[in-house]
Write a protein that holds these residues in place. Structure first.
Motif, PDB file in Angstrom:
ATOM      1  N   CYS A  24      50.878  41.966  44.447  1.00 26.14           N
ATOM      2  CA  CYS A  24      52.045  42.549  43.766  1.00 26.14           C
ATOM      3  C   CYS A  24      51.971  42.315  42.256  1.00 26.14           C
ATOM      4  O   CYS A  24      52.259  43.216  41.466  1.00 26.14           O
ATOM      5  CB  CYS A  24      53.338  41.972  44.337  1.00 26.14           C
ATOM      6  SG  CYS A  24      53.711  42.553  45.997  1.00 26.14           S
ATOM      7  N   ALA A  25      51.571  41.111  41.863  1.00 32.70           N
ATOM      8  CA  ALA A  25      51.425  40.813  40.432  1.00 32.70           C
ATOM      9  C   ALA A  25      50.329  41.677  39.807  1.00 32.70           C
ATOM     10  O   ALA A  25      50.483  42.180  38.684  1.00 32.70           O
ATOM     11  CB  ALA A  25      51.120  39.336  40.236  1.00 32.70           C
ATOM     12  N   CYS A  26      49.242  41.859  40.530  1.00 29.40           N
ATOM     13  CA  CYS A  26      48.160  42.706  40.021  1.00 29.40           C
ATOM     14  C   CYS A  26      48.605  44.158  39.892  1.00 29.40           C
ATOM     15  O   CYS A  26      48.221  44.853  38.939  1.00 29.40           O
ATOM     16  CB  CYS A  26      46.944  42.621  40.944  1.00 29.40           C
ATOM     17  SG  CYS A  26      46.060  41.069  40.852  1.00 29.40           S
ATOM     18  N   MET A  27      49.405  44.624  40.833  1.00 28.18           N
ATOM     19  CA  MET A  27      49.907  45.999  40.766  1.00 28.18           C
ATOM     20  C   MET A  27      50.824  46.187  39.561  1.00 28.18           C
ATOM     21  O   MET A  27      50.781  47.224  38.898  1.00 28.18           O
ATOM     22  CB  MET A  27      50.643  46.366  42.056  1.00 28.18           C
ATOM     23  CG  MET A  27      49.771  46.351  43.286  1.00 28.18           C
ATOM     24  SD  MET A  27      48.496  47.589  43.262  1.00 28.18           S
ATOM     25  CE  MET A  27      49.403  48.971  43.879  1.00 28.18           C
ATOM     26  N   VAL A  28      51.635  45.187  39.271  1.00 30.86           N
ATOM     27  CA  VAL A  28      52.491  45.255  38.081  1.00 30.86           C
ATOM     28  C   VAL A  28      51.628  45.314  36.824  1.00 30.86           C
ATOM     29  O   VAL A  28      51.889  46.104  35.909  1.00 30.86           O
ATOM     30  CB  VAL A  28      53.469  44.060  38.031  1.00 30.86           C
ATOM     31  CG1 VAL A  28      54.149  43.955  36.682  1.00 30.86           C
ATOM     32  CG2 VAL A  28      54.496  44.165  39.150  1.00 30.86           C
ATOM     33  N   ALA A  29      50.580  44.490  36.790  1.00 34.13           N
ATOM     34  CA  ALA A  29      49.684  44.497  35.628  1.00 34.13           C
ATOM     35  C   ALA A  29      48.960  45.835  35.506  1.00 34.13           C
ATOM     36  O   ALA A  29      48.815  46.377  34.399  1.00 34.13           O
ATOM     37  CB  ALA A  29      48.674  43.362  35.737  1.00 34.13           C
ATOM     38  N   LYS A  30      48.526  46.379  36.635  1.00 36.17           N
ATOM     39  CA  LYS A  30      47.771  47.632  36.603  1.00 36.17           C
ATOM     40  C   LYS A  30      48.649  48.807  36.172  1.00 36.17           C
ATOM     41  O   LYS A  30      48.267  49.580  35.286  1.00 36.17           O
ATOM     42  CB  LYS A  30      47.173  47.907  37.981  1.00 36.17           C
ATOM     43  CG  LYS A  30      46.409  49.210  38.070  1.00 36.17           C
ATOM     44  CD  LYS A  30      45.847  49.434  39.450  1.00 36.17           C
ATOM     45  CE  LYS A  30      45.141  50.785  39.530  1.00 36.17           C
ATOM     46  NZ  LYS A  30      44.611  51.031  40.868  1.00 36.17           N
ATOM     47  N   GLU A  37      42.516  46.697  36.411  1.00 34.76           N
ATOM     48  CA  GLU A  37      42.245  47.625  37.505  1.00 34.76           C
ATOM     49  C   GLU A  37      41.203  47.071  38.480  1.00 34.76           C
ATOM     50  O   GLU A  37      41.354  47.188  39.692  1.00 34.76           O
ATOM     51  CB  GLU A  37      41.788  48.971  36.949  1.00 34.76           C
ATOM     52  CG  GLU A  37      41.682  50.041  38.004  1.00 34.76           C
ATOM     53  CD  GLU A  37      41.451  51.415  37.407  1.00 34.76           C
ATOM     54  OE1 GLU A  37      40.698  52.168  38.032  1.00 34.76           O
ATOM     55  OE2 GLU A  37      42.003  51.711  36.346  1.00 34.76           O
ATOM     56  N   ASP A  38      40.149  46.463  37.960  1.00 38.86           N
ATOM     57  CA  ASP A  38      39.105  45.902  38.816  1.00 38.86           C
ATOM     58  C   ASP A  38      39.630  44.716  39.631  1.00 38.86           C
ATOM     59  O   ASP A  38      39.301  44.573  40.808  1.00 38.86           O
ATOM     60  CB  ASP A  38      37.890  45.470  37.983  1.00 38.86           C
ATOM     61  CG  ASP A  38      37.179  46.655  37.358  1.00 38.86           C
ATOM     62  OD1 ASP A  38      37.285  47.773  37.913  1.00 38.86           O
ATOM     63  OD2 ASP A  38      36.530  46.464  36.318  1.00 38.86           O
ATOM     64  N   LEU A  39      40.440  43.887  38.998  1.00 42.37           N
ATOM     65  CA  LEU A  39      41.020  42.750  39.702  1.00 42.37           C
ATOM     66  C   LEU A  39      41.951  43.222  40.814  1.00 42.37           C
ATOM     67  O   LEU A  39      41.939  42.680  41.917  1.00 42.37           O
ATOM     68  CB  LEU A  39      41.772  41.837  38.732  1.00 42.37           C
ATOM     69  CG  LEU A  39      42.452  40.611  39.355  1.00 42.37           C
ATOM     70  CD1 LEU A  39      41.418  39.699  39.999  1.00 42.37           C
ATOM     71  CD2 LEU A  39      43.270  39.877  38.317  1.00 42.37           C
ATOM     72  N   THR A  40      42.732  44.238  40.538  1.00 47.58           N
ATOM     73  CA  THR A  40      43.648  44.786  41.543  1.00 47.58           C
ATOM     74  C   THR A  40      42.868  45.316  42.737  1.00 47.58           C
ATOM     75  O   THR A  40      43.255  45.093  43.887  1.00 47.58           O
ATOM     76  CB  THR A  40      44.517  45.910  40.940  1.00 47.58           C
ATOM     77  OG1 THR A  40      45.232  45.387  39.829  1.00 47.58           O
ATOM     78  CG2 THR A  40      45.487  46.461  41.956  1.00 47.58           C
ATOM     79  N   PHE A  41      41.766  45.988  42.468  1.00 44.65           N
ATOM     80  CA  PHE A  41      40.933  46.500  43.559  1.00 44.65           C
ATOM     81  C   PHE A  41      40.390  45.359  44.411  1.00 44.65           C
ATOM     82  O   PHE A  41      40.456  45.398  45.650  1.00 44.65           O
ATOM     83  CB  PHE A  41      39.780  47.346  43.007  1.00 44.65           C
ATOM     84  CG  PHE A  41      38.875  47.875  44.077  1.00 44.65           C
ATOM     85  CD1 PHE A  41      39.270  48.941  44.865  1.00 44.65           C
ATOM     86  CD2 PHE A  41      37.646  47.293  44.300  1.00 44.65           C
ATOM     87  CE1 PHE A  41      38.440  49.422  45.862  1.00 44.65           C
ATOM     88  CE2 PHE A  41      36.807  47.770  45.293  1.00 44.65           C
ATOM     89  CZ  PHE A  41      37.203  48.834  46.079  1.00 44.65           C
ATOM     90  N   THR A  46      40.591  42.159  49.443  1.00 47.81           N
ATOM     91  CA  THR A  46      40.650  40.826  50.054  1.00 47.81           C
ATOM     92  C   THR A  46      41.894  40.683  50.919  1.00 47.81           C
ATOM     93  O   THR A  46      41.825  40.179  52.043  1.00 47.81           O
ATOM     94  CB  THR A  46      40.633  39.743  48.956  1.00 47.81           C
ATOM     95  OG1 THR A  46      39.479  39.928  48.140  1.00 47.81           O
ATOM     96  CG2 THR A  46      40.621  38.353  49.562  1.00 47.81           C
ATOM     97  N   HIS A  47      43.027  41.143  50.397  1.00 49.63           N
ATOM     98  CA  HIS A  47      44.264  41.068  51.180  1.00 49.63           C
ATOM     99  C   HIS A  47      44.139  41.899  52.456  1.00 49.63           C
ATOM    100  O   HIS A  47      44.593  41.471  53.525  1.00 49.63           O
ATOM    101  CB  HIS A  47      45.462  41.554  50.369  1.00 49.63           C
ATOM    102  CG  HIS A  47      46.706  41.691  51.186  1.00 49.63           C
ATOM    103  ND1 HIS A  47      47.366  40.613  51.722  1.00 49.63           N
ATOM    104  CD2 HIS A  47      47.389  42.790  51.603  1.00 49.63           C
ATOM    105  CE1 HIS A  47      48.411  41.040  52.416  1.00 49.63           C
ATOM    106  NE2 HIS A  47      48.435  42.363  52.358  1.00 49.63           N
ATOM    107  N   GLY A  48      43.511  43.059  52.375  1.00 50.98           N
ATOM    108  CA  GLY A  48      43.342  43.900  53.557  1.00 50.98           C
ATOM    109  C   GLY A  48      42.537  43.220  54.647  1.00 50.98           C
ATOM    110  O   GLY A  48      42.919  43.243  55.820  1.00 50.98           O
ATOM    111  N   VAL A  49      41.446  42.588  54.265  1.00 51.07           N
ATOM    112  CA  VAL A  49      40.610  41.888  55.248  1.00 51.07           C
ATOM    113  C   VAL A  49      41.366  40.695  55.832  1.00 51.07           C
ATOM    114  O   VAL A  49      41.367  40.475  57.053  1.00 51.07           O
ATOM    115  CB  VAL A  49      39.276  41.441  54.605  1.00 51.07           C
ATOM    116  CG1 VAL A  49      38.514  40.508  55.516  1.00 51.07           C
ATOM    117  CG2 VAL A  49      38.437  42.655  54.250  1.00 51.07           C
ATOM    118  N   LEU A  50      42.018  39.928  54.974  1.00 51.87           N
ATOM    119  CA  LEU A  50      42.765  38.769  55.457  1.00 51.87           C
ATOM    120  C   LEU A  50      43.951  39.185  56.324  1.00 51.87           C
ATOM    121  O   LEU A  50      44.303  38.485  57.272  1.00 51.87           O
ATOM    122  CB  LEU A  50      43.235  37.911  54.282  1.00 51.87           C
ATOM    123  CG  LEU A  50      42.115  37.195  53.527  1.00 51.87           C
ATOM    124  CD1 LEU A  50      42.664  36.522  52.279  1.00 51.87           C
ATOM    125  CD2 LEU A  50      41.420  36.192  54.417  1.00 51.87           C
TER     126      LEU A  50
END
Length: 110
Positions: A24-30, A37-41, A46-50
């Motif tokens: 969520c924090a990465c999406m706000v930054a993006k 953008e790369d960090l959000t990806f 990672t969240h999807g796999v976990l």
């Protein structure tokens, strides 16, 4: 039921919840600041796999605890709602702990 089933679920609930907050924090930054953008990806992948691992462990716990379908569905979906997994995990832990020690579960009032 073995305590490892409950422990696996608890660990994955916390990991999934923390990763969702980071996402969520990465999406706000993006989208808010047009950066990362790369960090959000990477975080989203990672969240999807976990989250898939969380689904497997939650389903395993639910089948061993013999939860009704509605309760299992709520536990599975809680990994997609920010902060929900923290509260659901705590409640599930209290309800499922007596099953680990061999006693009957005590229903928790909403």
């Amino acid at each position: 039921m073995k305590s490892s089933v409950l422990t696996r679920y608890r660990v994955m609930a916390y990991v999934t919840a923390v990763m969702l907050l980071i996402l969520c924090a990465c999406m706000v930054a993006k989208y808010g600041f047009h950066t990362g953008e790369d960090l959000t990806f990477a975080v989203s992948q990672t969240h999807g796999v976990l989250y898939i691992v969380y689904l497997v462990f939650a389903f395993d716990l639910g089948s061993k605890a013999r939860w009704p379908f509605g309760k299992l569905l709520w536990v599975l979906v809680s990994g997609t709602i920010p902060f929900a997994a923290f509260f659901v995990e705590r409640r599930i832990y209290r309800e499922t702990l007596p099953l680990v020690s061999g006693a009957q579960p005590v229903p928790v009032k909403a």
